[in-house]
Design an enzyme around this catalytic site. Structure first.
Site, PDB file in Angstrom:
ATOM      1  N   GLU A   1      14.287  10.617   8.569  1.00 53.61           N
ATOM      2  CA  GLU A   1      15.364  10.292   7.616  1.00 53.61           C
ATOM      3  C   GLU A   1      15.693  11.488   6.738  1.00 53.61           C
ATOM      4  O   GLU A   1      15.953  11.356   5.534  1.00 53.61           O
ATOM      5  CB  GLU A   1      14.959   9.088   6.742  1.00 53.61           C
TER       6      GLU A   1
ATOM      7  N   ASN B   1       6.408   4.340   9.831  1.00 49.59           N
ATOM      8  CA  ASN B   1       7.316   5.269   9.155  1.00 49.59           C
ATOM      9  C   ASN B   1       7.099   5.168   7.640  1.00 49.59           C
ATOM     10  O   ASN B   1       6.959   4.067   7.102  1.00 49.59           O
ATOM     11  CB  ASN B   1       8.749   4.817   9.512  1.00 49.59           C
TER      12      ASN B   1
ATOM     13  N   ASP C   1      16.845  14.203   4.406  1.00 49.19           N
ATOM     14  CA  ASP C   1      17.908  14.692   3.528  1.00 49.19           C
ATOM     15  C   ASP C   1      17.247  15.518   2.432  1.00 49.19           C
ATOM     16  O   ASP C   1      16.047  15.374   2.175  1.00 49.19           O
ATOM     17  CB  ASP C   1      18.837  13.586   2.979  1.00 49.19           C
TER      18      ASP C   1
ATOM     19  N   GLU D   1       7.078   1.910   5.460  1.00 50.00           N
ATOM     20  CA  GLU D   1       6.607   2.083   4.083  1.00 50.00           C
ATOM     21  C   GLU D   1       5.454   1.162   3.685  1.00 50.00           C
ATOM     22  O   GLU D   1       5.516   0.457   2.665  1.00 50.00           O
ATOM     23  CB  GLU D   1       7.798   1.905   3.119  1.00 50.00           C
TER      24      GLU D   1
ATOM     25  N   HIS E   1      12.751  12.369   2.804  1.00 56.76           N
ATOM     26  CA  HIS E   1      13.779  12.364   1.753  1.00 56.76           C
ATOM     27  C   HIS E   1      13.318  13.371   0.700  1.00 56.76           C
ATOM     28  O   HIS E   1      12.542  13.033  -0.198  1.00 56.76           O
ATOM     29  CB  HIS E   1      13.928  10.969   1.151  1.00 56.76           C
TER      30      HIS E   1
HETATM   31  C1  XIL Z   1      18.762   2.858   2.796  1.00 61.36           C
HETATM   32  C2  XIL Z   1      20.204   2.785   3.296  1.00 61.36           C
HETATM   33  O1  XIL Z   1      20.627   4.084   3.649  1.00 61.36           O
HETATM   34  C3  XIL Z   1      21.107   2.209   2.228  1.00 61.36           C
HETATM   35  O2  XIL Z   1      22.425   2.019   2.731  1.00 61.36           O
HETATM   36  C4  XIL Z   1      20.544   0.884   1.749  1.00 61.36           C
HETATM   37  O3  XIL Z   1      21.327   0.406   0.664  1.00 61.36           O
HETATM   38  C5  XIL Z   1      19.105   1.027   1.300  1.00 61.36           C
HETATM   39  O4  XIL Z   1      18.339   1.588   2.362  1.00 61.36           O
HETATM   40  N1  XIL Z   1      13.990   4.535   3.477  1.00 61.36           N
HETATM   41  C6  XIL Z   1      14.348   3.786   4.582  1.00 61.36           C
HETATM   42  C7  XIL Z   1      15.772   3.435   4.810  1.00 61.36           C
HETATM   43  O5  XIL Z   1      13.495   3.543   5.448  1.00 61.36           O
HETATM   44  O6  XIL Z   1      15.911   2.200   5.455  1.00 61.36           O
HETATM   45  C8  XIL Z   1      16.557   3.436   3.526  1.00 61.36           C
HETATM   46  O7  XIL Z   1      17.931   3.243   3.861  1.00 61.36           O
HETATM   47  C9  XIL Z   1      16.333   4.720   2.768  1.00 61.36           C
HETATM   48  C10 XIL Z   1      14.883   4.885   2.407  1.00 61.36           C
END
Ligand code: XIL
Length: 371
Positions: free
Chosen positions: A262, A198, A264, A157, A234
């Protein structure tokens, strides 16, 4: 364990025959997702928490996925909560589980603005001190798992939505050069690991993904070791960017891999038949876009069950974002992933590939030195 991967009904694995009537999207004849992905040379991964990898949850994680990402266990705040005092327990556990299940591991993450230990964020550091803290962190963590991690999310990020660099401990203290340095240090610690940058909201063609594109192009031209970009994905229900495949392709054309890291798809709670159907079509669209581009190595979901999703805690009123429900039953989105892999056909030139195809690099047999 092997039988779980080769034939058992997922519904039967989950809770027994009664569920055969309540989980219509899984059938006794289902081939596990990971076998479908293996046959196509693709990754199907999930984020996990080490302590949860037992019982039915562990069985499904092992049976359905060929890659694991520690959801939190490898973040700086997890591994070095006190300066110089390391806690590798959960990360080791996940790596061991993955090796026992012939899965690859996606390391996540080495350089981020979030989930850092307070001793680091509250400290006062000169640029030289900050640089050596970062170098030591990367060398220590990547070195510990040398040969055991298929790919690292080295930098997480780094951008703002408008494509400028995010103001962080790293950018503010070290300038944009921290990115190239982090990649170089990670490569020195494990030359075989694929190294990624990422980010989120970089799935479609937009200002942020274009900044990432320009960065990767620049890094490549300077010979900095960068192997791939991770699109977190996400996503919001019904909002898969229409330029997703085009965006994946433009990175591939730069000569790097792309991973959906990641995935979802969050929706307004409670889910309805209509929202779950839309979600399935969103999952299908993401999988199709990845599978259409050879350099898209595959996709990982951010945990696989709604029981453990991060979404409800971070987005009020939203949830049900994953392919398995809170009772570990497959949802329409699971079926959509199966359908996407089946529709993609076998890996070109792979022949029959009957159960013998493997994704990723072989897991190294030698045990890690932990002394
Ligand atoms: C999230 C985890 O899933 C949670 O358990 C934690 O509290 C916060 O982080 N982007 C990312 C991940 O790169 O590391 C994050 O994971 C979600 C957003």
């Amino acid at each position: 364990m092997r039988s779980l991967r080769t034939g058992l009904s997922l519904a039967a694995v989950v809770t027994g025959a009664a569920l055969l009537f309540t989980a219509p999207v899984a059938h006794a004849a289902d081939t596990p997702l990971r076998d479908l992905a293996d046959a196509r040379g693709k990754v199907i991964g999930t984020a996990v928490t080490g302590s949860k990898l037992t019982g039915t949850y562990g069985d499904i994680a092992g049976a359905q996925f060929n890659s694991l990402t520690p959801g939190n266990a490898m973040k700086w705040g997890s591994v070095e909560p006190t300066q110089g005092s390391f806690n590798w327990g959960e990360a080791d556990q996940i790596v061991a589980f993955a090796q026992a299940h012939n899965q690859q591991v996606r390391g996540h993450t080495l350089v981020w603005h979030s989930q850092n230990p307070s001793w680091l964020t509250n400290g006062t550091w000169t640029p030289a001190q900050l640089g050596s803290l970062l170098q030591n962190h990367i060398s220590t963590e990547v070195g510990r798992y040398r040969g055991e991690i298929a790919a690292w999310d080295v930098v997480n990020e780094p951008f703002n939505e408008d494509g400028t660099y995010r103001s962080t401990l790293w950018y503010d203290g070290l300038g944009a050069g921290y990115i190239a340095n982090a990649l170089t240090w990670a490569h020195a610690a494990d030359p075989a690991a694929k190294l990624y940058i990422n980010d989120y909201n970089v799935e479609g063609v937009n200002a942020k993904s274009t900044a990432l594109y320009n960065l990767v192009k620049d890094l490549k031209s300077r010979g900095v070791p960068i192997d791939g970009v991770g699109l977190q994905a996400h996503l919001i229900l019904g909002q898969v960017p229409s330029s997703l495949q085009q965006n994946i392709q433009r990175f591939a054309d730069l000569g790097v891999d792309v991973a959906i890291t990641e995935l979802d798809v969050r929706l307004t709670l409670p889910p309805t038949a209509a929202s779950l159907a839309q979600q399935a079509s969103d999952y299908r669209a993401v999988a199709d876009a990845c599978l259409a581009v050879p350099r898209c190595v595959g996709l990982s979901v951010w945990d696989y069950t709604d029981r453990y999703s991060w979404i409800p805690q971070f987005f009020a009123g939203q949830g049900a974002a994953l392919p398995f429900d809170e009772d570990l039953r497959p949802k329409p989105a699971y079926r959509a992933l199966v359908d996407a892999f089946v529709a993609a056909g076998p890996r070109p030139g792979s022949g029959a590939c009957s159960g013998a195809c493997k994704s990723g690099r072989p897991v190294r047999a030698a045990p890690r030195f932990t002394g």
